[in-house]
Write a protein that holds these residues in place. Structure first.
Motif, PDB file in Angstrom:
ATOM      1  N   GLU A   1      38.101  21.120  32.080  1.00 45.40           N
ATOM      2  CA  GLU A   1      37.683  22.531  32.241  1.00 45.40           C
ATOM      3  C   GLU A   1      36.492  22.862  33.306  1.00 45.40           C
ATOM      4  O   GLU A   1      35.747  21.924  33.319  1.00 45.40           O
ATOM      5  CB  GLU A   1      37.728  23.090  30.840  1.00 45.40           C
ATOM      6  N   GLU A   2      36.805  23.928  34.048  1.00 45.63           N
ATOM      7  CA  GLU A   2      35.787  24.177  35.104  1.00 45.63           C
ATOM      8  C   GLU A   2      35.560  25.715  35.028  1.00 45.63           C
ATOM      9  O   GLU A   2      36.431  26.614  34.794  1.00 45.63           O
ATOM     10  CB  GLU A   2      36.268  23.805  36.434  1.00 45.63           C
ATOM     11  N   LEU A   3      34.347  25.985  34.909  1.00 45.51           N
ATOM     12  CA  LEU A   3      33.712  27.374  34.844  1.00 45.51           C
ATOM     13  C   LEU A   3      33.322  27.777  36.250  1.00 45.51           C
ATOM     14  O   LEU A   3      32.388  27.168  36.785  1.00 45.51           O
ATOM     15  CB  LEU A   3      32.739  27.781  33.808  1.00 45.51           C
ATOM     16  N   VAL A   4      34.005  28.570  36.841  1.00 46.93           N
ATOM     17  CA  VAL A   4      33.686  28.996  38.597  1.00 46.93           C
ATOM     18  C   VAL A   4      33.459  30.355  38.537  1.00 46.93           C
ATOM     19  O   VAL A   4      34.169  31.172  38.010  1.00 46.93           O
ATOM     20  CB  VAL A   4      35.157  28.528  39.238  1.00 46.93           C
ATOM     21  N   ASP A   5      32.473  30.575  39.450  1.00 44.04           N
ATOM     22  CA  ASP A   5      32.049  32.102  39.765  1.00 44.04           C
ATOM     23  C   ASP A   5      31.881  32.314  41.093  1.00 44.04           C
ATOM     24  O   ASP A   5      31.928  31.615  41.829  1.00 44.04           O
ATOM     25  CB  ASP A   5      30.951  32.536  38.896  1.00 44.04           C
TER      26      ASP A   5
ATOM     27  N   ARG B   1      35.801  32.811  35.911  1.00 40.62           N
ATOM     28  CA  ARG B   1      37.078  32.335  35.483  1.00 40.62           C
ATOM     29  C   ARG B   1      36.880  30.814  34.812  1.00 40.62           C
ATOM     30  O   ARG B   1      36.013  30.154  35.407  1.00 40.62           O
ATOM     31  CB  ARG B   1      38.129  32.438  36.422  1.00 40.62           C
ATOM     32  N   ILE B   2      37.526  30.682  33.966  1.00 35.73           N
ATOM     33  CA  ILE B   2      37.518  29.122  33.409  1.00 35.73           C
ATOM     34  C   ILE B   2      39.009  28.831  33.455  1.00 35.73           C
ATOM     35  O   ILE B   2      39.910  29.340  33.305  1.00 35.73           O
ATOM     36  CB  ILE B   2      37.422  28.971  31.695  1.00 35.73           C
ATOM     37  N   TYR B   3      38.880  27.472  34.462  1.00 39.83           N
ATOM     38  CA  TYR B   3      40.262  26.756  34.712  1.00 39.83           C
ATOM     39  C   TYR B   3      40.387  25.680  33.725  1.00 39.83           C
ATOM     40  O   TYR B   3      39.367  24.798  33.709  1.00 39.83           O
ATOM     41  CB  TYR B   3      40.286  26.472  35.984  1.00 39.83           C
ATOM     42  N   TYR B   4      41.718  25.387  33.369  1.00 38.30           N
ATOM     43  CA  TYR B   4      41.713  24.169  32.399  1.00 38.30           C
ATOM     44  C   TYR B   4      42.781  23.421  33.397  1.00 38.30           C
ATOM     45  O   TYR B   4      43.605  23.777  34.230  1.00 38.30           O
ATOM     46  CB  TYR B   4      42.442  24.693  31.194  1.00 38.30           C
TER      47      TYR B   4
ATOM     48  N   HIS C   1      34.449  36.924  32.846  1.00 34.12           N
ATOM     49  CA  HIS C   1      33.794  38.020  33.284  1.00 34.12           C
ATOM     50  C   HIS C   1      34.348  38.557  34.516  1.00 34.12           C
ATOM     51  O   HIS C   1      34.568  37.991  35.511  1.00 34.12           O
ATOM     52  CB  HIS C   1      32.260  37.638  33.422  1.00 34.12           C
ATOM     53  N   GLU C   2      34.495  39.748  34.664  1.00 32.52           N
ATOM     54  CA  GLU C   2      34.992  40.254  36.028  1.00 32.52           C
ATOM     55  C   GLU C   2      34.562  41.864  36.184  1.00 32.52           C
ATOM     56  O   GLU C   2      34.650  42.637  35.177  1.00 32.52           O
ATOM     57  CB  GLU C   2      36.638  40.447  35.909  1.00 32.52           C
ATOM     58  N   SER C   3      33.910  41.865  37.252  1.00 33.43           N
ATOM     59  CA  SER C   3      33.502  43.523  37.429  1.00 33.43           C
ATOM     60  C   SER C   3      33.772  43.592  38.914  1.00 33.43           C
ATOM     61  O   SER C   3      33.575  42.650  39.856  1.00 33.43           O
ATOM     62  CB  SER C   3      31.949  43.721  37.285  1.00 33.43           C
ATOM     63  N   GLY C   4      34.061  44.809  39.191  1.00 32.54           N
ATOM     64  CA  GLY C   4      34.705  45.064  40.541  1.00 32.54           C
ATOM     65  C   GLY C   4      36.006  44.922  40.719  1.00 32.54           C
ATOM     66  O   GLY C   4      36.775  44.636  40.019  1.00 32.54           O
ATOM     67  N   ARG C   5      36.158  45.300  42.144  1.00 29.96           N
ATOM     68  CA  ARG C   5      37.988  44.956  42.369  1.00 29.96           C
ATOM     69  C   ARG C   5      37.931  43.582  43.379  1.00 29.96           C
ATOM     70  O   ARG C   5      37.155  43.515  44.258  1.00 29.96           O
ATOM     71  CB  ARG C   5      38.281  46.213  43.394  1.00 29.96           C
ATOM     72  N   TRP C   6      38.711  42.882  42.874  1.00 29.80           N
ATOM     73  CA  TRP C   6      38.994  41.848  43.662  1.00 29.80           C
ATOM     74  C   TRP C   6      40.625  41.523  44.168  1.00 29.80           C
ATOM     75  O   TRP C   6      41.561  41.972  43.401  1.00 29.80           O
ATOM     76  CB  TRP C   6      38.828  40.469  42.499  1.00 29.80           C
ATOM     77  N   LYS C   7      40.738  40.935  45.296  1.00 29.18           N
ATOM     78  CA  LYS C   7      42.098  40.688  45.873  1.00 29.18           C
ATOM     79  C   LYS C   7      42.616  39.472  45.628  1.00 29.18           C
ATOM     80  O   LYS C   7      41.800  38.503  45.148  1.00 29.18           O
ATOM     81  CB  LYS C   7      41.888  40.894  47.403  1.00 29.18           C
ATOM     82  N   PRO C   8      43.991  39.352  45.749  1.00 25.76           N
ATOM     83  CA  PRO C   8      44.423  37.893  45.496  1.00 25.76           C
ATOM     84  C   PRO C   8      43.926  37.058  46.183  1.00 25.76           C
ATOM     85  O   PRO C   8      43.639  35.806  45.698  1.00 25.76           O
ATOM     86  CB  PRO C   8      45.985  38.240  45.777  1.00 25.76           C
ATOM     87  N   ALA C   9      43.517  37.188  47.512  1.00 27.30           N
ATOM     88  CA  ALA C   9      42.940  36.253  48.336  1.00 27.30           C
ATOM     89  C   ALA C   9      41.632  35.740  47.560  1.00 27.30           C
ATOM     90  O   ALA C   9      41.020  34.535  47.662  1.00 27.30           O
ATOM     91  CB  ALA C   9      42.504  36.706  49.630  1.00 27.30           C
ATOM     92  N   ASP C  10      40.819  36.691  46.772  1.00 21.06           N
ATOM     93  CA  ASP C  10      39.712  36.234  46.246  1.00 21.06           C
ATOM     94  C   ASP C  10      39.814  35.309  45.139  1.00 21.06           C
ATOM     95  O   ASP C  10      39.095  34.276  45.045  1.00 21.06           O
ATOM     96  CB  ASP C  10      38.775  37.570  45.790  1.00 21.06           C
ATOM     97  N   ARG C  11      40.953  35.651  44.446  1.00 16.50           N
ATOM     98  CA  ARG C  11      41.224  34.777  43.346  1.00 16.50           C
ATOM     99  C   ARG C  11      41.813  33.471  43.657  1.00 16.50           C
ATOM    100  O   ARG C  11      41.411  32.480  43.100  1.00 16.50           O
ATOM    101  CB  ARG C  11      42.584  35.625  42.591  1.00 16.50           C
ATOM    102  N   GLU C  12      42.402  33.343  44.626  1.00 13.47           N
ATOM    103  CA  GLU C  12      42.884  32.143  45.460  1.00 13.47           C
ATOM    104  C   GLU C  12      41.731  31.185  45.847  1.00 13.47           C
ATOM    105  O   GLU C  12      41.947  29.972  45.742  1.00 13.47           O
ATOM    106  CB  GLU C  12      43.946  32.426  46.434  1.00 13.47           C
TER     107      GLU C  12
ATOM    108  N   ALA D   1      37.668  25.797  41.977  1.00 11.63           N
ATOM    109  CA  ALA D   1      37.926  25.124  40.749  1.00 11.63           C
ATOM    110  C   ALA D   1      38.587  23.671  40.995  1.00 11.63           C
ATOM    111  O   ALA D   1      38.343  22.786  40.423  1.00 11.63           O
ATOM    112  CB  ALA D   1      38.751  25.795  39.959  1.00 11.63           C
ATOM    113  N   TYR D   2      39.843  23.849  41.921  1.00 12.33           N
ATOM    114  CA  TYR D   2      40.558  22.579  42.153  1.00 12.33           C
ATOM    115  C   TYR D   2      39.569  21.622  42.883  1.00 12.33           C
ATOM    116  O   TYR D   2      39.660  20.348  42.425  1.00 12.33           O
ATOM    117  CB  TYR D   2      41.517  22.998  43.392  1.00 12.33           C
ATOM    118  N   ARG D   3      38.891  21.724  43.922  1.00 12.33           N
ATOM    119  CA  ARG D   3      37.858  20.861  44.512  1.00 12.33           C
ATOM    120  C   ARG D   3      36.880  20.296  43.309  1.00 12.33           C
ATOM    121  O   ARG D   3      36.568  19.197  43.238  1.00 12.33           O
ATOM    122  CB  ARG D   3      37.032  21.449  45.705  1.00 12.33           C
TER     123      ARG D   3
END
Length: 195
Positions: free
Chosen positions: A67-71, A85-88, A136-147, A153-155
């Motif tokens: 699991e990776e915690l990425v911010d 976000r936490i990725y598993y 944790h999420e604050s503000g507006r995030w686009k799909p490109a930001d999530r990608e 997290a993948y790396r």
């Protein structure tokens, strides 16, 4: 705990494959049996047996649950936006039997030499997105930001899982499984090499 269970399941699958291969080999030997007395101490591995081992395809020797915690932070004029976000995922290491080269298996009497392809990442799709959680999420995030966060997290997972130690452990597991399989086939001396 998960890793031990996964190793046990992997060992059970390999044991089943070995039993099937040995059963096929025994049935073929029984069909070809003739009455007579002839002593031959040589052990031969048939092309059919070699092909059945290659037909296994991808052979997993180690799986690593991670699991990776990425911010990420986006600076604003009045406030900063945060996305955490936490990725598993489960990274699986092993070999692809379709990558073996001609002459990868050689026999001589009761000895056998096996040259295996290198340990590789068996699947590049190892992050379980269904289990991904926004911590944790604050503000507006686009799909490109999530990608971009997903790629980060993948790396990180690759970096933490594709280590020299894990590759060595996967090799040791692979050697042990091949040693057992070849011993069941009747070979006394088994040599495992890596490409």
């Amino acid at each position: 705990m998960k890793r031990t269970t996964q190793l046990k399941i992997g060992a059970a699958i390999v044991a089943c494959i070995v039993v099937v291969i040995c059963s096929l080999w025994t049935c073929k030997a029984v069909e070809e049996t003739e009455v007579g007395i002839d002593v031959d101490n040589r052990i031969n591995i048939t092309p059919e047996q070699i092909e059945s081992i290659k037909a296994i395809g991808e052979w997993e020797f180690l799986s690593i649950a991670n699991e990776e915690l990425v911010d990420t932070i986006r600076k604003g004029i009045f406030t900063d936006d945060h996305l955490v976000r936490i990725y598993y995922g489960t990274v699986r290491l092993g070999i692809n039997m379709h990558q073996v080269e001609p002459g990868w298996i050689k026999t001589s009497g009761d000895s056998i030499s096996v040259t295996l392809p290198p340990i590789v990442l068996l699947s590049r799709d190892f992050i379980d997105e269904a289990r991904t959680k926004s911590f944790h999420e604050s503000g507006r995030w686009k799909p490109a930001d999530r990608e971009a966060l997903y790629q980060k997290a993948y790396r990180q997972m690759l970096k933490h899982c594709m280590t020299k130690e894990n590759i060595t452990l996967a090799r040791q597991n692979g050697e042990a499984q091949f040693q057992r399989m070849m011993k069941v086939m009747g070979f006394e001396h088994v040599t495992i090499r890596w490409k």
